[in-house]
Design a protein around this motif. Structure first.
Motif, short mmCIF file in Angstrom:
data_model
loop_
_atom_site.label_atom_id
_atom_site.label_comp_id
_atom_site.label_asym_id
_atom_site.label_seq_id
_atom_site.Cartn_x
_atom_site.Cartn_y
_atom_site.Cartn_z
N LEU A 94 0.83 -1.20 0.00
CA LEU A 94 0.00 0.00 0.00
C LEU A 94 0.87 1.25 0.00
O LEU A 94 1.88 1.32 0.69
CB LEU A 94 -0.93 0.00 1.22
N VAL A 95 0.45 2.25 -0.78
CA VAL A 95 1.17 3.51 -0.88
C VAL A 95 0.27 4.62 -0.34
O VAL A 95 -0.80 4.88 -0.91
CB VAL A 95 1.55 3.83 -2.35
N PRO A 96 0.66 5.27 0.76
CA PRO A 96 -0.18 6.34 1.33
C PRO A 96 -0.50 7.42 0.29
O PRO A 96 0.38 7.85 -0.46
CB PRO A 96 0.69 6.90 2.47
N GLY A 97 -1.76 7.81 0.24
CA GLY A 97 -2.17 8.82 -0.71
C GLY A 97 -2.49 8.28 -2.10
O GLY A 97 -2.96 9.02 -2.97
N PHE A 98 -2.26 6.97 -2.31
CA PHE A 98 -2.53 6.35 -3.62
C PHE A 98 -3.42 5.13 -3.48
O PHE A 98 -4.43 5.00 -4.19
CB PHE A 98 -1.21 5.99 -4.30
N THR A 99 -3.08 4.20 -2.57
CA THR A 99 -3.88 3.01 -2.35
C THR A 99 -4.22 2.88 -0.87
O THR A 99 -3.41 3.23 0.00
CB THR A 99 -3.15 1.75 -2.83
N ARG A 100 -5.44 2.36 -0.59
CA ARG A 100 -5.89 2.25 0.79
C ARG A 100 -6.72 0.99 0.97
O ARG A 100 -7.53 0.64 0.12
CB ARG A 100 -6.72 3.49 1.18
N ASP A 101 -6.52 0.31 2.08
CA ASP A 101 -7.29 -0.87 2.46
C ASP A 101 -8.62 -0.39 3.04
O ASP A 101 -8.65 0.29 4.07
CB ASP A 101 -6.50 -1.68 3.49
N VAL A 102 -9.74 -0.75 2.37
CA VAL A 102 -11.05 -0.30 2.86
C VAL A 102 -11.91 -1.48 3.31
O VAL A 102 -13.14 -1.37 3.37
CB VAL A 102 -11.80 0.52 1.78
N ARG A 103 -11.27 -2.60 3.63
CA ARG A 103 -12.02 -3.72 4.17
C ARG A 103 -12.66 -3.31 5.50
O ARG A 103 -11.99 -2.81 6.39
CB ARG A 103 -11.11 -4.93 4.39
N GLY A 104 -13.94 -3.50 5.59
CA GLY A 104 -14.65 -3.13 6.81
C GLY A 104 -15.06 -1.68 6.87
O GLY A 104 -15.71 -1.25 7.83
N LEU A 105 -14.69 -0.89 5.86
CA LEU A 105 -15.06 0.53 5.83
C LEU A 105 -16.19 0.74 4.81
O LEU A 105 -16.16 0.18 3.72
CB LEU A 105 -13.86 1.40 5.44
N GLY A 106 -17.15 1.54 5.15
CA GLY A 106 -18.26 1.81 4.26
C GLY A 106 -17.84 2.68 3.08
O GLY A 106 -17.12 3.66 3.26
N HIS A 107 -18.27 2.31 1.89
CA HIS A 107 -17.99 3.12 0.70
C HIS A 107 -18.96 2.71 -0.39
O HIS A 107 -19.59 1.65 -0.33
CB HIS A 107 -16.54 2.95 0.24
N HIS A 108 -19.08 3.54 -1.41
CA HIS A 108 -19.95 3.22 -2.53
C HIS A 108 -19.29 2.20 -3.44
O HIS A 108 -18.07 2.18 -3.59
CB HIS A 108 -20.28 4.48 -3.34
N GLY A 109 -20.11 1.33 -4.04
CA GLY A 109 -19.56 0.34 -4.95
C GLY A 109 -19.01 -0.86 -4.21
O GLY A 109 -19.24 -1.06 -3.02
N THR A 110 -18.25 -1.69 -4.94
CA THR A 110 -17.68 -2.91 -4.38
C THR A 110 -16.17 -2.93 -4.56
O THR A 110 -15.64 -2.29 -5.45
CB THR A 110 -18.29 -4.14 -5.07
N GLY A 111 -15.50 -3.68 -3.71
CA GLY A 111 -14.05 -3.79 -3.79
C GLY A 111 -13.39 -3.41 -2.48
O GLY A 111 -13.87 -2.52 -1.77
N ASP A 112 -12.29 -4.08 -2.16
CA ASP A 112 -11.59 -3.86 -0.89
C ASP A 112 -10.40 -2.92 -1.01
O ASP A 112 -9.83 -2.51 0.00
CB ASP A 112 -11.10 -5.20 -0.32
N LEU A 113 -10.01 -2.59 -2.25
CA LEU A 113 -8.86 -1.70 -2.45
C LEU A 113 -9.33 -0.38 -3.05
O LEU A 113 -9.95 -0.35 -4.11
CB LEU A 113 -7.83 -2.33 -3.38
N GLU A 114 -9.04 0.71 -2.36
CA GLU A 114 -9.34 2.05 -2.87
C GLU A 114 -8.11 2.62 -3.54
O GLU A 114 -7.02 2.62 -2.96
CB GLU A 114 -9.78 2.97 -1.73
N VAL A 115 -8.27 3.12 -4.77
CA VAL A 115 -7.18 3.76 -5.50
C VAL A 115 -7.56 5.22 -5.70
O VAL A 115 -8.64 5.53 -6.21
CB VAL A 115 -6.93 3.09 -6.86
N GLN A 116 -6.68 6.11 -5.27
CA GLN A 116 -6.92 7.55 -5.36
C GLN A 116 -6.13 8.12 -6.54
O GLN A 116 -4.90 8.05 -6.56
CB GLN A 116 -6.51 8.24 -4.06
N LEU A 117 -6.85 8.67 -7.50
CA LEU A 117 -6.23 9.19 -8.72
C LEU A 117 -6.37 10.70 -8.77
O LEU A 117 -7.49 11.22 -8.70
CB LEU A 117 -6.88 8.55 -9.95
N ARG A 118 -5.24 11.38 -8.88
CA ARG A 118 -5.24 12.85 -8.92
C ARG A 118 -4.72 13.41 -10.23
O ARG A 118 -5.03 14.55 -10.58
CB ARG A 118 -4.41 13.39 -7.74
N THR A 119 -3.90 12.65 -10.93
CA THR A 119 -3.30 13.11 -12.18
C THR A 119 -3.31 11.97 -13.19
O THR A 119 -3.46 10.80 -12.82
CB THR A 119 -1.84 13.56 -11.96
#
Length: 283
Positions: free
Chosen positions: A240-265
């Motif tokens: 995991l890379v802070p500010g880019f990828t995040r573990d969202v297992r057990g965290l509420g979010h829209h859609g499906t999937g356990d890995l959050e990817v944050q895209l800025r550019t």
């Protein structure tokens, strides 16, 4: 070393029973009912009823081998389903609760056919229908292995050109976030749709799902400075890379999937391509 020879099931019910017990794992569909009667007028029984990850009603029909009637039979039941929405909503309410029943996506009902094989005429036929249809080939290996292969996957509705898709995604973002987020949303859409054949896109109010039988990516509406993508990648398998990828297992979010990817550019989109491909392969 011993070769494990593929085989068909002894009877159709063996395939149906196996899939129904593990439907969410195999198809990303929550099981609702088996051999569901359609009443005296239609005089039939739907093999399996379910609800997929995006809230779309799903009919699953099974055939032990090759059967030219499986698609027409499924379409017949799909038409019945659209005429009996309240009955289906009542079923969902009783099994999954009132909240889930209120969020059913009636614009995207699906038919999944699971059979021993298909002919080229079957594959051509599904492309002529404006319905979401998945043709899935099964094989049993030995006594404890099951293989599923998507032969054809067609999304419902009128096909949209790549140029139109770009414009619609860009416009939705630019109205709120400006040109930079519009371009980023376009790049994400292009990257996910370009992963391979059979990628379908499902529109929900809070996210856009990209599926290949099952969801492999969900994209939320652009925020002021980033676009969030959720993938079917195990966060424990990557660094995991802070500010880019995040573990969202057990965290509420829209859609499906356990890995959050944050895209800025746009560079972030390039960095994420391997993760996109891994999630696509897993689906």
């Amino acid at each position: 070393m011993t070769e494990v020879v593929p085989r068909l099931a002894e009877v159709e019910a063996d395939v149906q029973g196996l899939v129904e017990v593990h439907m969410e794992t195999l198809l990303g569909v929550r099981f609702l009912a088996s051999e569901y009667g359609t009443g005296s007028v239609h005089g039939g029984r739907i093999d399996s009823l379910g609800l997929d990850e995006n809230g779309s009603p799903v009919i699953v029909e099974y055939k032990r081998g090759t059967d030219a009637g499986v698609i027409n039979q499924g379409l017949f039941y799909l038409a019945w389903l659209m005429d009996h929405r309240r009955e289906f909503e009542h079923l969902v309410r009783g099994r999954l609760g009132a909240t889930v029943a209120s969020q059913i996506l009636w614009s995207g009902p699906r038919l999944i056919c699971i059979a021993g094989d298909y002919t080229r005429y079957d594959v051509h036929a599904v492309r002529e229908h404006r319905r979401s249809i998945d043709l899935v080939r099964y094989r049993l290996f030995g006594s404890d292995l099951l293989g599923l292969e998507t032969v054809a996957s067609v999304s419902g509705g009128v096909p949209v050109s790549r140029r139109t898709r770009r414009q619609s995604v860009a416009q939705a973002a630019s109205d709120v976030q400006g040109a930079a987020m519009a371009e980023l949303a376009t790049a994400v859409d292009e990257a996910l749709l370009g992963l391979g054949d059979g990628v379908n896109r499902v529109e929900r109010k809070t996210y856009r799902a990209y599926q290949r039988l099952r969801n492999f990516a969900c994209v939320c509406p652009p925020q002021k400075t980033k676009v969030l993508v959720y993938l079917k990648v195990d966060p424990a398998d990557i660094g995991l890379v802070p500010g880019f990828t995040r573990d969202v297992r057990g965290l509420g979010h829209h859609g499906t999937g356990d890995l959050e990817v944050q895209l800025r550019t746009p560079r972030d989109v390039e960095r994420a391509r391997d993760l996109f491909r891994a999630s696509y392969a897993a689906a």
